[in-house]
Design a protein around this motif. Structure first.
Motif, short mmCIF file in Angstrom:
data_model
loop_
_atom_site.label_atom_id
_atom_site.label_comp_id
_atom_site.label_asym_id
_atom_site.label_seq_id
_atom_site.Cartn_x
_atom_site.Cartn_y
_atom_site.Cartn_z
N MET A 119 0.83 -1.21 0.00
CA MET A 119 0.00 0.00 0.00
C MET A 119 0.86 1.26 0.00
O MET A 119 0.36 2.36 -0.13
CB MET A 119 -0.91 0.04 1.24
N GLY A 120 2.16 1.08 0.24
CA GLY A 120 3.07 2.23 0.22
C GLY A 120 2.93 3.14 1.41
O GLY A 120 3.15 4.33 1.32
N VAL A 121 2.54 2.55 2.59
CA VAL A 121 2.42 3.40 3.78
C VAL A 121 3.82 3.71 4.31
O VAL A 121 4.77 2.99 4.05
CB VAL A 121 1.59 2.72 4.89
N SER A 122 3.91 4.82 5.08
CA SER A 122 5.22 5.20 5.61
C SER A 122 5.62 4.23 6.72
O SER A 122 4.79 3.52 7.28
CB SER A 122 5.15 6.61 6.17
N TYR A 125 3.77 4.97 9.95
CA TYR A 125 2.39 4.52 9.91
C TYR A 125 2.35 3.01 10.12
O TYR A 125 1.56 2.50 10.91
CB TYR A 125 1.79 4.88 8.56
#
Lengths: 508, 323
Positions: A119-122, A125
């Protein structure tokens, strides 16, 4: 039994609450520090598997060291009192909290971790919104184990002057006071259960709320601490400590009363049941403790090096001890009190009559008698090993046991011979016969305050106050006061004060 | 356009992918199919860099993915995993909006977008938005997984065996949903499956992967009718599929060879009159049936064989019911 427990609680209510609070304080600080260390460490090592495994190994090794040993190992570095107690507790509790956090964070379903990455979350996060919430049950159970362990182990803090409920457990064991023992043990257990329950209840609460709660508690605690510190009068606090048992406790309370009466700018903190001889002596050297009462005999036998044998003249013995302490350790040894609390061999009246025992030498003819000694006495040169040689004793059965239990064992007929202190109240209580030391084997044991020279120089008033006790207190008076404290469970502070007032050493 | 150029992936000593070259066109529903361990999932994951090639290059619209900003690449790529892979600590709405949150969308805009997409996948937003993943069925979870992938309106959606754990009914419904969504959206879908029926059903084009190598590339029809090698033939060797093709009808011994029919009057007449429809061996019996429905007397020619409408009935009558 419950009656006596109730009376005990009624009499000592405030002190018990204070100990309970101390216990909570030590445990909470230790738990907080452990959490602050263990959880971020687990996060940092999350992507360094080898590092994580390594820390896990080290933490498990620390856990296998007995807690008492950790306390002992820490004394040279951080001294005694609350700080080393907390450090030891932290070292102990790191293992369950770290390992649970670490495995909680690493054992998350890899599919979920892949989803988070995809999902490309940091990273932040991912850590706070996904990994922590998913690992939270594991982390909380680790914290639960850690906290329960901390509360249980914190009872040992009393051994190094950290206070807490352990004080009552120790006191109970030393003075054979079941009420104290029960209170200490039960309260510690209840505290552990309550803490465990609260943490369990927290598992249903969101992390945000837990975070806010912890923050609020930290701020409140910090504020309370700050205000407390600001309001405290700026007097100097000196610590007076005593060994295990009722007699040292009475003495240090006398010291406190005398010093505080004459020196209003000094605040005396009393640390009772503070540990054995070597421990206290080291504490004095490292300035953790400023004054403690020590016996001339003990100084000569265990603390200083002397080339001549121990004199059996009390005055000579004191002078030798004083000079040696001054030369070898830069310590001041004040004038001793009158009474002698030396070793003696005790037998019951019946045994004495049956075997016609009058002197220690008479024992040599009866190796079949069962002997039971305090562990120190059994090992020290001025104890059984020396006595054995001097009188040619040869007991077939020798047991070592808790000093508080040996009188009862003697009265019950489980022991025939034991070592006793001349001022012990049980001598009177059980009508024991003390055998005469015809060869003057036992050195004179006279008690006097010992302190560092530098301290004495800085506080001339203290020496002056304490010297009021020089030559005071007879063996009989001491025996009576010990009887009140150890057998009748009166408070040592009260007994001490009554005596000082009675003797005109202290105004009412 | 996604291009794989000489992509090799080596694990320890074993090659997962060997010098594989492949192009996926824009807007395609492209299926990577093969048995488990074939390397198809690794290939898919190279597109959003969940896997990195040992050598070779993967590019999207001419740009090497290795040089793209990783978070940006992933935030603009939909990804659907097996079993939905929703985060159990978050509600349906939080799960579905995770990419939007990462992209910095406002809460109200996020909510609107999710509600709209929920309707699109036939889930009532009122009913489902506040639920936790533990309160969903397998099919529902996977629909949310699809909403999550669609949320940022990506140009590319990657699906890794998304329906393999579902019951046959849910599987069929979701396959329809995917076909439907693909028809509506101008989005490239790359779909991994080991189920060749699913592959045939969904694919515009499919790539058969085995042992890290591309076995065959083409439409389902092309592959089924002309398997490139034994592996592909065996992989798609399924009665119910094979039975659909005209070549199977011929192989079953129905119809008559042209050489033989020359003595048959009717057939001769037909040939002479030129009223024969030629069909390819790769055509299906369904298109034959459709032809017969329009022209009940129509004779068709498949390669060197002539088939009459009666042969269709005979063929269907002898076929066993598919299991």
């Amino acid at each position: 039994m419950f009656d006596s427990l109730n009376t005990y609680i009624a009499e000592n209510g405030n002190e018990i609450l204070l100990s309970l609070w101390q216990h909570i304080e030590i445990s909470a600080i230790a738990a907080l520090i452990t959490i602050i260390i263990a959880i971020p460490l687990a996060v940092v090592l999350l992507n360094h598997r080898r590092g994580g495994e390594f820390v896990l190994q080290v933490a498990s090794v620390i856990q296998t060291i007995p807690s008492l040993a950790i306390l002992g190992l820490l004394i040279p570095f951080v001294g005694i009192g609350t700080v080393p107690a907390i450090i030891a507790l932290v070292l102990y509790a790191i293992m369950p909290i770290f390992s649970n956090t670490y495995s909680g964070l690493t054992n998350i379903d890899p599919v979920l971790m892949e989803a988070a990455d995809a999902m490309g979350v940091s990273k932040r996060y991912k850590l706070f919104r996904i990994q922590f919430p998913l690992a939270m049950p594991m982390i909380l159970s680790g914290i639960r184990i850690g906290v329960v362990m901390i509360i249980g182990t914190a009872t040992l803090a009393a051994l190094i002057g950290g206070g807490g409920l352990g004080t009552y457990i120790l006191l109970g064991i030393q003075s054979n006071n079941n009420n104290a023992l029960l209170i200490g043990a039960v309260l510690a257990a209840v505290l552990a259960l309550v803490a465990s329950w609260i943490i369990k209840a927290l598992s249903g609460v969101s992390i945000k709320k837990i975070g806010i709660g912890v923050l609020v508690l930290a701020i409140l605690g910090g504020a309370a601490y700050g205000i407390n510190a600001a309001l405290k009068p700026k007097t100097e606090t000196i610590i007076v400590a005593g060994k295990m048992g009722g007699e040292p406790e009475i003495l240090i309370n006398m010291y406190k009363d005398l010093i505080e009466a004459d020196n209003p700018n000094l605040n005396v903190e009393v640390k009772r049941n503070f540990g054995g001889t070597t421990f206290l002596f080291k504490a004095l050297q490292s300035d953790q403790v400023q004054i403690y009462p020590e016996f001339t005999g003990t100084v000569l036998q265990s603390l200083v090096k002397t080339d001549q044998g121990v004199s059996h003249n009390p005055e000579t013995a004191y002078q030798t001890a004083k000079t040696a302490l001054s030369k070898q350790f830069k310590m001041t040894y004040l004038e001793p009190m009158k009474y002698q609390n030396g070793y003696a061999m005790a037998v019951s009246k019946e045994t004495a009559e049956k075997y016609n025992l009058k002197t220690v030498a008479d024992l040599a003819a009866h190796p079949e008698l069962v002997a039971g000694f305090d562990a120190d006495f059994y090992q020290q040169n001025d104890g059984y090993p020396g006595l054995k040689e001097a009188y040619g004793l040869n007991f077939e059965t020798v047991r070592t046991m808790e000093p508080s239990l040996r009188y009862e064992a003697l009265a019950d007929g489980k022991l025939d011979v034991t070592d006793a202190y001349t001022t012990d109240p049980q001598v009177k209580k059980y009508d024991l016969v003390l055998l005469e030391d015809t060869k003057s084997f036992f050195p004179p044991y006279q008690g006097a305050p010992v302190m560092m020279k530098s301290f004495a120089k800085k506080h001339p008033g203290v020496s002056k106050s304490l010297n009021k006790l020089a030559g005071k207190i007879t063996t009989k008076q001491m025996q009576e006061m010990n009887y009140k404290v150890t057998v009748e469970h009166e408070k040592a502070a009260t007994v001490a004060r009554e005596f000082l007032v009675e003797q005109g050493l202290l105004k009412k | 356009m996604i291009e794989f150029k000489n992509v090799t992936k080596t694990y320890e000593t074993e090659d997962a992918l060997k010098e594989l070259t492949l192009t996926i066109n824009d807007g395609e529903l492209f299926v990577l199919v093969g048995p488990s361990g074939s390397g198809k999932t690794t290939l898919l994951k190279m597109i959003n860099r969940l896997a990195v090639p040992t050598s070779g290059e993967v590019s999207i619209d001419g740009q090497n993915v290795a040089e793209m900003d990783l978070e940006n690449l992933r935030r603009h790529t939909g990804y659907v995993l097996q079993t939905g892979a929703l985060f159990p600590n978050m509600t349906v709405e939080q799960n579905a909006g995770i990419q939007l949150e990462a992209l910095g969308w406002e809460a109200t805009k996020r909510h609107q977008r999710i509600v709209e997409l929920m309707k699109r996948v036939d889930l009532d937003p009122e009913l489902f938005l506040k639920r936790l993943p533990s309160e969903l069925s397998g099919g529902e979870s996977q629909r949310i997984g699809i909403v999550r992938a669609l949320a940022s309106n990506p140009k590319l959606i990657l699906m890794d065996e998304p329906f393999s754990a579902l019951d046959p009914l849910s599987k069929r419904q979701l396959q329809e949903l995917i076909l439907h969504l693909h028809a509506e959206l101008a989005t490239t879908f790359v779909f991994v499956t080991h189920d060749m029926r699913e592959a045939i059903r969904l694919a515009d084009r499919l790539a058969v992967i085995h042992n890290g190598e591309l076995q065959q590339l083409g439409s389902a029809k092309e592959i089924l009718s002309a398997p490139a090698n034994d592996f592909v033939r065996e992989f798609f060797d399924d009665d119910s599929i094979r039975r659909q093709f005209m070549q199977t009808v011929v192989a079953a011994g129905l119809g008559q060879p042209i050489t033989l029919v020359k003595t048959d009057r009717l057939a001769t007449d037909v040939i002479v009159s030129g009223d024969v429809v030629k069909m390819a061996a790769s055509d299906t019996i369904f298109s034959w049936a459709a032809l017969v429905k329009q022209h009940p007397q129509q004779v068709v020619q498949v390669e060197e064989t002539l088939l009459k409408p009666a042969d269709l009935i005979a063929y269907l009558a002898q076929a066993k019911e598919a299991k």
